[in-house]
Scaffold this active site. Structure first.
Site, PDB file in Angstrom:
ATOM      1  N   ASP A 487       0.880  -1.274  -0.058  1.00 52.86           N
ATOM      2  CA  ASP A 487       0.244  -0.392   0.382  1.00 52.86           C
ATOM      3  C   ASP A 487       1.024   1.460  -0.165  1.00 52.86           C
ATOM      4  O   ASP A 487       1.601   1.438   1.035  1.00 52.86           O
ATOM      5  CB  ASP A 487      -1.101   0.481   1.249  1.00 52.86           C
ATOM      6  N   HIS A 488       0.895   1.749  -1.251  1.00 51.73           N
ATOM      7  CA  HIS A 488       2.099   3.077  -1.334  1.00 51.73           C
ATOM      8  C   HIS A 488       1.238   4.382  -0.284  1.00 51.73           C
ATOM      9  O   HIS A 488       2.416   5.260   0.441  1.00 51.73           O
ATOM     10  CB  HIS A 488       2.277   3.462  -2.824  1.00 51.73           C
ATOM     11  N   ARG A 489      -0.027   4.624  -0.120  1.00 51.49           N
ATOM     12  CA  ARG A 489      -0.191   6.036   1.419  1.00 51.49           C
ATOM     13  C   ARG A 489       0.743   5.393   2.664  1.00 51.49           C
ATOM     14  O   ARG A 489       1.317   5.914   3.636  1.00 51.49           O
ATOM     15  CB  ARG A 489      -1.358   5.253   1.564  1.00 51.49           C
TER      16      ARG A 489
END
Length: 517
Positions: A487-489
Site C-alpha cells: 500500500d503506497h499510502r
C-alpha cells in the site's frame, strides 16, 4: 415442548448463511452440543451444535437454501423445563380457551407455536376416496373430460385443435368423412407446405416419397413424439426412425438429443433447406452459471474494495535459493520436524517474520476514519489458500513468537484445515501481513492484491533450475522470483525495496535468519 433453533450470527455481523449439509433428520434423537448442520457463511464453513436434548421434529430449511440470521432452521421436541406447562396446557391463572380466543397473537404461546409448526410439518391426509388426478381408478373430475391418446392420462377441460396451416375447403370437407383406422402412423409434413389430403378410399395409399412435393420433407411420427422433439430442440428430419414403417419413436428422439448434432447430408440443389439454429441442449452446454455466494461473494467484495481503495505498487526480485533448498532437506532429517511438513514456504515465512521485525512499518494498516497509520508490533501471518469455495486467507496468530518447529506445525494445520473447508471466521480475522505461494501452481510470479486491512503481501514463485553466475562462473542453480505488493499510502518505494531485499538475502543465505533474529 417444541423448541425452534434459530440461525445464529457465527461471524462478525453476518446477516445470512447457506445450509450446506444436515447431519440429522426428522425423528432422530439429539444431545446437547451435538453437531446437527453445516452452514457456509460469507467467510467459511461452520458446524452448528444443538443446545438441547430431544427429538428432531422437522428441518425448517433445505440444503442449498440461504437463510437469514434469526430464522428458525430446525425444530426439536424437548422435555419441558421445571415450572413450564407441558403438552400445551394453559398456565396457572390463565382461563381455558384463552389461546384460541387470542387469534394470531396465540402463536406467541409455546404450545400454539408448536401446534402451528406441527401443522406445517405434517402434510394433510387426502380426502376420503381421493386419488391422484389422471391415475387409474380415480374419480372423474367435475370438468368436462376429453379423450386423449391411450397411455397419456386424461385431459381435463374442453380444447379445440388449432386448424392446420393452408387448410382448404376441400380438405375440411374431406376431414368430415370418418377416416378408416390404419396401423401405420400418420404422415406429418415439416419445413414445407402440407401435403394435399388424399381422396377417400377403402384403404390408405402407401406413403409417397418426400421428393414428390418440392420443399417438403416427410417424417413419420406420432403427435407426442413431435412434441417431445420440439421440447428437446431435436430436428425430426435428421432422425432415422426405428419404429414400424420407419416411424420415429420416443427412444429415437432421446437418443438424438443425447448425441452431438451431426452435419446434415447434402440436399438436392432445388430443395436447399433454410439454415437452422443450434439445438437447445447444445446451446446450454456452452455456458454455465455459478451463483456468487458465501466465501466467493465475500472474496470478490474484499478484492474489489482493496484494489480500488489502496494504491498498489508491486516490486520483483529474482534470487538464488539453492542454500534454502539444501536447508529444507537438512531440516526434514531433524527429529524436531519428524511429524510435520517442512517445505520452502516455512523458511519464506520465517524470513518475512524476521524482515517485518526489522521494518515495522510494513506490518501496519491504514485507519481512514482516524487518518492514522496503525503500526502492529505483533504478526498474524496470513497464508492465502485456494479452496473449491473460493480464496481464504487464514492466519497464524502471534507467528512472530513461534519457534521454527511450532511455526511448521501451525502452517501444516492451517493448510489442512483450509483444504477441508473447516477454516473458522476467527482464524481469518486480524491478519497483519500475507504470503501467497503461487509456485505450487507452476507460476513464476504475479502481482497479488492486498488482503484488506494489510499493507503488504509477498508472492513466492516456483523454484526452477536456471543458469546463474556464481563467483564469476556460470552454474545451474535453484532460482525463484519474489514479488511484493504494498500500500503506497503507508509503504514508500524505499521501505518496500529494503523489506523485499532483506527477505531475498535471507533466502539466499538462511544463516542470516539466525543473525537477524
Amino acid at each position: 415442548m417444541r423448541r425452534e433453533f434459530r440461525l445464529p450470527d457465527v461471524g462478525e455481523g453476518l446477516t445470512e448463511a447457506e445450509i450446506v449439509r444436515w447431519h440429522v433428520k426428522a425423528g432422530d434423537d439429539v444431545k446437547v452440543n451435538q453437531i446437527v448442520v453445516e452452514i457456509e457463511t460469507a467467510k467459511s464453513i461452520v458446524e452448528l451444535p444443538i443446545p438441547w436434548d430431544g427429538v428432531v421434529a422437522g428441518l425448517l430449511a433445505d440444503e442449498g437454501q440461504t437463510v437469514d440470521v434469526g430464522v428458525p432452521i430446525i425444530a426439536v421436541d424437548t422435555e419441558p423445563a421445571a415450572g413450564e406447562p407441558a403438552g400445551g396446557e394453559p398456565a396457572a391463572g390463565e382461563p381455558a380457551g384463552a389461546t384460541a380466543a387470542a387469534g394470531p397473537a396465540a402463536l406467541s404461546q409455546p404450545a400454539d407455536r408448536a401446534k402451528a409448526l406441527a401443522d406445517d410439518l405434517v402434510p394433510k391426509p387426502p380426502a376420503e376416496g381421493a386419488v391422484e388426478p389422471g391415475a387409474h381408478g380415480s374419480p372423474a373430475p367435475k370438468e368436462e373430460r376429453q379423450a386423449v391418446l391411450v397411455g397419456y392420462g386424461v385431459k381435463t377441460g374442453a380444447t379445440k385443435r388449432r386448424p392446420r396451416k393452408g387448410a382448404t375447403a376441400a380438405t375440411a370437407a374431406t376431414a368430415a368423412i370418418p377416416a378408416t383406422p390404419v396401423a401405420n402412423p400418420r404422415r406429418v409434413e415439416v419445413d414445407g407446405a402440407p401435403a394435399a389430403a388424399p381422396a377417400a378410399a377403402p384403404a390408405p395409399a402407401p406413403p409417397a416419397p418426400a421428393g414428390g412435393v418440392p420443399g417438403a420433407i416427410s417424417v413419420l411420427a406420432k403427435p407426442p413424439v413431435r412434441k417431445l422433439a420440439k421440447d428437446l430442440g431435436v430436428d425430426l428430419t435428421t432422425i432415422t426412425g426405428t419404429g414400424p414403417q420407419g416411424s420415429i419413436t420416443r427412444e429415437d428422439v432421446h437418443a438424438a438429443a443425447a448425441t452431438p448434432t451431426a452435419a446434415p447430408a447434402a440436399a438436392p440443389a432445388e430443395a436447399t433447406p433454410a439454415p437452422r439454429t443450434a439445438t437447445a441442449p447444445a446451446a446450454q452446454a456452452l455456458e454455465e452459471r455459478v451463483p456468487v455466494k458465501g466465501v466467493r461473494k465475500m472474496m470478490a467484495a474484499a478484492m474489489v474494495s482493496s484494489a480500488y481503495t489502496a494504491p498498489h505498487v508491486t516490486e520483483f526480485l529474482q534470487i538464488d535459493v539453492t542454500r534454502t533448498m539444501e536447508a529444507v532437506q537438512r531440516l526434514r532429517a531433524l527429529p524436531d520436524f519428524a511429524e510435520v511438513k517442512v517445505s520452502p514456504l516455512l523458511l519464506v515465512a520465517k524470513a518475512v517474520l524476521t524482515a517485518a521485525r526489522r521494518h515495522p512499518m510494513i506490518n501496519s494498516s491504514w485507519d481512514e476514519q482516524a487518518q492514522e497509520i496503525v503500526v502492529k508490533h505483533y504478526v498474524n501471518l496470513g497464508i492465502a489458500a485456494a479452496t473449491p469455495r473460493g480464496l481464504v486467507v487464514p492466519n497464524v496468530k502471534d507467528a512472530h513468537a513461534l519457534s521454527l518447529p511450532d511455526l511448521a506445525r501451525s502452517l501444516t494445520e492451517l493448510a489442512e484445515t483450509a483444504r477441508a473447508g473447516r477454516t473458522q471466521p476467527a482464524d481469518m480475522a486480524g491478519g497483519t501481513i500475507t504470503i501467497t505461494n503461487v509456485g505450487v501452481f507452476g507460476v513464476d510470479t504475479g502481482t497479488p492484491i492486498l488482503n484488506p486491512g494489510e499493507a503488504a503481501i509477498l508472492a513466492f514463485g516456483q523454484v526452477r533450475d536456471l543458469p546463474w553466475v556464481v563467483d564469476g562462473e556460470l552454474a545451474v542453480r535453484k532460482v525463484t522470483t519474489l514479488s511484493l505488493s504494498f500500500d503506497h499510502r503507508i509503504v514508500d518505494g524505499e521501505l518496500g525495496s529494503r523489506f523485499l531485499r532483506d527477505v531475498g538475502d535471507m533466502l539466499e543465505d538462511p544463516l542470516r535468519i539466525m543473525a537477524w533474529s
